[in-house]
Design an enzyme around this catalytic site. Structure first.
Site, PDB file in Angstrom:
ATOM      1  N   HIS A 193      38.704  46.674  40.682  1.00 42.76           N
ATOM      2  CA  HIS A 193      39.631  46.271  39.640  1.00 42.76           C
ATOM      3  C   HIS A 193      38.794  46.642  38.192  1.00 42.76           C
ATOM      4  CE1 HIS A 193      41.637  43.620  42.464  1.00 42.76           C
ATOM      5  NE2 HIS A 193      42.396  43.096  41.805  1.00 42.76           N
ATOM      6  N   HIS A 236      49.197  48.527  42.069  1.00 42.86           N
ATOM      7  CA  HIS A 236      47.719  47.660  41.241  1.00 42.86           C
ATOM      8  C   HIS A 236      47.098  47.746  43.147  1.00 42.86           C
ATOM      9  CE1 HIS A 236      45.849  44.772  40.548  1.00 42.86           C
ATOM     10  NE2 HIS A 236      45.529  44.343  41.685  1.00 42.86           N
ATOM     11  N   ARG A 258      34.898  33.404  43.139  1.00 44.14           N
ATOM     12  CA  ARG A 258      36.350  34.041  42.403  1.00 44.14           C
ATOM     13  C   ARG A 258      36.020  35.420  42.100  1.00 44.14           C
ATOM     14  NH1 ARG A 258      41.997  30.974  41.931  1.00 44.14           N
ATOM     15  NH2 ARG A 258      42.908  32.341  41.979  1.00 44.14           N
TER      16      ARG A 258
HETATM   17  P1  NAD Z   1      56.191  43.162  43.323  1.00 42.98           P
HETATM   18  O1  NAD Z   1      56.322  41.643  43.153  1.00 42.98           O
HETATM   19  O2  NAD Z   1      56.257  43.172  42.150  1.00 42.98           O
HETATM   20  O3  NAD Z   1      56.862  43.136  44.797  1.00 42.98           O
HETATM   21  C1  NAD Z   1      57.216  44.787  45.032  1.00 42.98           C
HETATM   22  C2  NAD Z   1      57.889  44.899  45.345  1.00 42.98           C
HETATM   23  O4  NAD Z   1      58.219  44.806  46.827  1.00 42.98           O
HETATM   24  C3  NAD Z   1      59.231  45.191  44.251  1.00 42.98           C
HETATM   25  O5  NAD Z   1      59.864  46.339  44.311  1.00 42.98           O
HETATM   26  C4  NAD Z   1      60.373  43.687  45.183  1.00 42.98           C
HETATM   27  O6  NAD Z   1      61.279  43.803  44.865  1.00 42.98           O
HETATM   28  C5  NAD Z   1      59.615  44.162  46.645  1.00 42.98           C
HETATM   29  N1  NAD Z   1      59.669  43.154  47.391  1.00 42.98           N
HETATM   30  C6  NAD Z   1      59.452  42.494  47.706  1.00 42.98           C
HETATM   31  N2  NAD Z   1      59.437  41.739  48.931  1.00 42.98           N
HETATM   32  C7  NAD Z   1      59.918  42.551  49.310  1.00 42.98           C
HETATM   33  C8  NAD Z   1      60.060  42.801  50.959  1.00 42.98           C
HETATM   34  N3  NAD Z   1      59.666  41.246  52.112  1.00 42.98           N
HETATM   35  N4  NAD Z   1      60.747  43.681  51.617  1.00 42.98           N
HETATM   36  C9  NAD Z   1      61.549  44.538  50.826  1.00 42.98           C
HETATM   37  N5  NAD Z   1      61.218  44.744  49.325  1.00 42.98           N
HETATM   38  C10 NAD Z   1      60.751  43.737  49.533  1.00 42.98           C
HETATM   39  O7  NAD Z   1      54.661  43.308  43.339  1.00 42.98           O
HETATM   40  P2  NAD Z   1      53.506  42.635  44.278  1.00 42.98           P
HETATM   41  O8  NAD Z   1      52.357  43.727  44.591  1.00 42.98           O
HETATM   42  O9  NAD Z   1      53.303  41.533  45.505  1.00 42.98           O
HETATM   43  O10 NAD Z   1      52.866  41.810  42.664  1.00 42.98           O
HETATM   44  C11 NAD Z   1      52.425  42.092  41.487  1.00 42.98           C
HETATM   45  C12 NAD Z   1      52.245  41.555  40.550  1.00 42.98           C
HETATM   46  O11 NAD Z   1      50.506  40.473  41.794  1.00 42.98           O
HETATM   47  C13 NAD Z   1      51.784  41.569  39.073  1.00 42.98           C
HETATM   48  O12 NAD Z   1      51.997  40.587  38.216  1.00 42.98           O
HETATM   49  C14 NAD Z   1      49.837  40.995  39.649  1.00 42.98           C
HETATM   50  O13 NAD Z   1      49.801  40.626  38.517  1.00 42.98           O
HETATM   51  C15 NAD Z   1      50.524  39.890  40.444  1.00 42.98           C
HETATM   52  N6  NAD Z   1      48.982  39.374  41.185  1.00 42.98           N
HETATM   53  C16 NAD Z   1      49.357  38.031  40.787  1.00 42.98           C
HETATM   54  C17 NAD Z   1      47.493  37.515  41.606  1.00 42.98           C
HETATM   55  C18 NAD Z   1      47.396  35.697  41.700  1.00 42.98           C
HETATM   56  O14 NAD Z   1      46.215  35.067  41.852  1.00 42.98           O
HETATM   57  N7  NAD Z   1      48.000  35.194  40.973  1.00 42.98           N
HETATM   58  C19 NAD Z   1      47.043  38.123  42.437  1.00 42.98           C
HETATM   59  C20 NAD Z   1      46.940  39.066  42.714  1.00 42.98           C
HETATM   60  C21 NAD Z   1      48.463  40.007  41.577  1.00 42.98           C
HETATM   61  N1  GLY Z   2      43.524  38.145  42.246  1.00 44.26           N
HETATM   62  C1  GLY Z   2      41.600  37.156  42.115  1.00 44.26           C
HETATM   63  C2  GLY Z   2      42.374  35.762  41.990  1.00 44.26           C
HETATM   64  O1  GLY Z   2      43.044  35.667  42.659  1.00 44.26           O
HETATM   65  O2  GLY Z   2      41.149  35.318  41.411  1.00 44.26           O
END
Ligand code: NAD
Ligand code: GLY
Length: 376
Positions: A266, A283, A259
């Site tokens: 990153h 990101h 994983r």
């Molecule tokens: P986000 O959730 O902030 O969404 C990005 C933007 O898009 C926001 O402004 C949101 O309001 C908007 N938005 C969402 N869907 C939309 C749509 N269909 N139409 C219009 N606007 C929309 O950002 P993201 O890039 O999706 O996620 C980033 C987050 O994910 C970070 O907090 C990161 O740490 C986390 N993350 C988690 C994992 C995991 O394995 N859990 C992996 C990678 C990233």
């Molecule tokens: N985004 C990295 C993981 O899910 O492990």
């Protein structure tokens, strides 16, 4: 490739559906999975009227009890304040163990609502309904949930595998093009780490559309719902990128081995994000420049040919991503920040480095001088 993929780990098996229009099938799928309790839809504020309210209405029309709670957009919501509001909403509304939380939004909403589901009543079911490209190909699959702590991102959380991931690619039509391009960095990353065919397909699409012709053409402009051939092609590409995550988390749910390869790009990417403060660079944009740096390190270590760097750079550029370090960042500070990366083990940074398109290795012997040379 079928629209339904399956994650199978030692603790859970769940379907991952990637299709345009998939949201319409949600009421029927929930019933099919035995989720008969009340539904608690946590929805990102930017999409409450577009997708949240219609989804709640469709579920109610199908005879379900559906509650809707709107969380403000943005990374700042991934913290204790919004988590507590989710608890207040659910506990105050009488949530029961047989109920399910539906996380409708991007990675912020999915991580936050996923953690609320993992912890309320010691755990209720979570269904991830990602609406950003990043959430579809990465965060919604694999069970990582959590919130940020003032000392760092994602430091409080839990593994809580979803019962279902349902990615409706039609929702990408409203996603801002910059967010879509940032998500493409993760799609390209999945090609480099494990699926050379996906990388080639991305190259072919870029060439057909002229996105890779830097003198004549423009890069990937974003989603165009009016172009049916393109949306179908992109949906197939996204499904293939999701399949990489599905295979990786199925083989290593708790990040004890493979994983970590998902962290390609990153090490530098996270360092740059941490130094700039989360916000100025998305990101995926940080990951793109981190992939470029990692590939150059791999070439210098004799792990792969220089042509890999050129091909990857051409593809990143075609999909509208820059690999230039933002001006004003101190390379020594970047280097120092990589040493604080979560993936550091026994004081050694574990780098994910490509050996070919479609294959990577993990190395903890990258000399500091070499890192310095690619970020100067
Ligand atoms: P986000 O959730 O902030 O969404 C990005 C933007 O898009 C926001 O402004 C949101 O309001 C908007 N938005 C969402 N869907 C939309 C749509 N269909 N139409 C219009 N606007 C929309 O950002 P993201 O890039 O999706 O996620 C980033 C987050 O994910 C970070 O907090 C990161 O740490 C986390 N993350 C988690 C994992 C995991 O394995 N859990 C992996 C990678 C990233
Ligand atoms: N985004 C990295 C993981 O899910 O492990």
């Amino acid at each position: 490739m079928s629209a339904t993929l399956t994650v199978t780990t030692s603790t859970a098996t769940y379907p991952v559906i990637v299709a345009a229009g998939a949201l319409a099938s949600l009421p029927e799928r929930l019933a099919g999975l035995g989720l008969h309790g009340a539904l608690w839809i946590a929805c990102d504020g930017a999409i409450a009227s577009t997708y949240g309210e219609p989804l709640a209405a469709a579920l109610r029309a199908a005879g379900r009890t559906a509650h809707l709670h709107v969380v403000p957009s943005g990374e700042a919501s991934k913290g204790p304040e919004q988590l507590w509001r989710l608890y207040d909403w659910m506990i105050g509304g009488g949530v029961e163990r047989r109920d399910a939380v539906l996380a409708l939004g991007g990675g912020v909403l999915g991580d936050l609502a996923g953690y609320a589901a993992a912890s309320v009543l010691r755990g209720v079911a979570i269904v991830q309904v990602p609406t950003t490209l990043l959430a579809m190909v990465d965060s919604a699959v694999g069970g990582k949930t959590g919130i940020n702590h003032p000392l760092g991102k994602n430091l409080v959380g839990a593994f809580h595998p979803p019962h279902l991931v349902l990615a409706d690619t039609a929702t990408l039509a409203t996603l801002p093009p910059r967010e879509l391009r940032a998500g493409m960095a993760e799609v390209i990353k999945h090609g480099v780490i494990r699926d050379a065919g996906l990388f080639v397909e991305l190259e072919a699409l870029a060439a057909e559309r002229g996105w890779d012709d830097h003198r004549e053409g423009q890069p990937f402009p974003g989603w165009n719902a009016a172009d049916a051939a393109l949306t179908e092609r992109l949906t197939a590409i996204i499904r293939r990128a999701v399949a990489v995550k599905v295979v990786v988390v199925s083989s290593d749910e708790f990040e004890r081995g493979e994983r970590i390869t998902l962290n390609y790009g990153h090490t530098i990417g996270h360092a740059v994000e941490a130094l700039m403060g989360y916000g100025p660079l998305l990101h995926g944009e940080a990951v793109a420049l981190g992939m470029h740096a990692a590939a150059r390190i791999a070439v210098a270590m004799g792990l792969c040919d220089a042509s890999l760097v050129a091909r990857q750079l051409r593809l990143l550029t075609a999909y509208g991503l820059s690999v230039a370090l933002p001006p004003g960042l101190d390379p020594e500070a970047i280097l120092a920040t990589t040493l604080r990366d979560k993936k550091v083990q026994a004081g050694r940074v574990r780098w994910v480095l490509p050996t070919a398109i479609g294959s990577v290795v993990v190395r903890d012997d990258v000399p500091e001088e070499l890192v310095r040379s690619v970020i100067m």
